[in-house]
Scaffold this motif. Structure first.
Motif, PDB file in Angstrom:
ATOM      1  N   ARG A  22      63.428  16.700  75.170  1.00 31.53           N
ATOM      2  CA  ARG A  22      63.212  15.533  75.700  1.00 31.53           C
ATOM      3  C   ARG A  22      64.042  15.381  77.212  1.00 31.53           C
ATOM      4  O   ARG A  22      63.264  14.907  78.447  1.00 31.53           O
TER       5      ARG A  22
ATOM      6  N   PHE B 219      59.579  23.505  73.010  1.00 31.83           N
ATOM      7  CA  PHE B 219      59.642  23.085  71.537  1.00 31.83           C
ATOM      8  C   PHE B 219      59.131  24.320  70.616  1.00 31.83           C
ATOM      9  O   PHE B 219      59.915  24.631  69.610  1.00 31.83           O
TER      10      PHE B 219
ATOM     11  N   LYS C 298      65.527  22.257  70.179  1.00 26.88           N
ATOM     12  CA  LYS C 298      65.704  20.982  69.674  1.00 26.88           C
ATOM     13  C   LYS C 298      65.119  19.963  70.723  1.00 26.88           C
ATOM     14  O   LYS C 298      65.239  19.962  71.523  1.00 26.88           O
ATOM     15  N   GLU C 299      64.681  18.673  69.827  1.00 26.36           N
ATOM     16  CA  GLU C 299      64.221  17.684  70.295  1.00 26.36           C
ATOM     17  C   GLU C 299      65.050  16.940  71.604  1.00 26.36           C
ATOM     18  O   GLU C 299      64.219  16.671  72.445  1.00 26.36           O
TER      19      GLU C 299
END
Length: 138
Positions: A104, A94, A99-100
């Motif tokens: 994830r 991160f 990007k998130e």
């Protein structure tokens, strides 16, 4: 740890604990109660002698419970260290600008690998616990 992964680990560990209780601990409990009852069937012994006798009867079960607890704590510590490593990797990813959704996805994959690896350790851990339980003096 994601709920699905946590549920998988919990289910497998719970199954192992129930197996240990059914196949080993319950037998030891029966012996403990029988031994304790025998201690109480000695009318000429003093109260302190009877109490020491009962304590001796309880010792193997207490050792067994301590052994199982210790092994489960070690297992949990190892799994926690693995998931903490995943957290560190996710933070680094991160911080590097990912990007998130990518973070994830990596996190879920990493934690999934931790869970898989640790679930695969359960059979050998179970054998080790059973061997140690069988070696406790009754």
């Amino acid at each position: 740890m994601a709920e699905a992964h946590q549920a998988r680990v919990h289910s497998v560990v719970e199954e192992m604990v129930q197996s240990l209780e059914r196949d080993n601990i319950r037998v030891m409990q029966g012996r403990m109660f029988s031994c304790s009852a025998d201690c109480c069937d000695r009318p000429t012994d003093s109260m302190s002698v009877v109490h020491r006798c009962i304590e001796r009867c309880h010792t193997p079960l207490a050792q067994a419970q301590g052994l199982v607890t210790s092994e489960l704590e070690k297992f949990q510590d190892r799994l926690s260290r693995c998931t903490m490593h995943c957290n560190d990797k996710a933070k680094d990813l991160f911080d590097s600008g990912a990007k998130e959704p990518a973070v994830r996805s990596m996190m879920d994959s990493c934690v999934g690998s931790c869970v898989d690896d640790h679930i695969n350790l359960i059979p050998s851990m179970t054998r080790r616990i059973k061997d140690n339980l069988n070696s406790i003096q009754q």
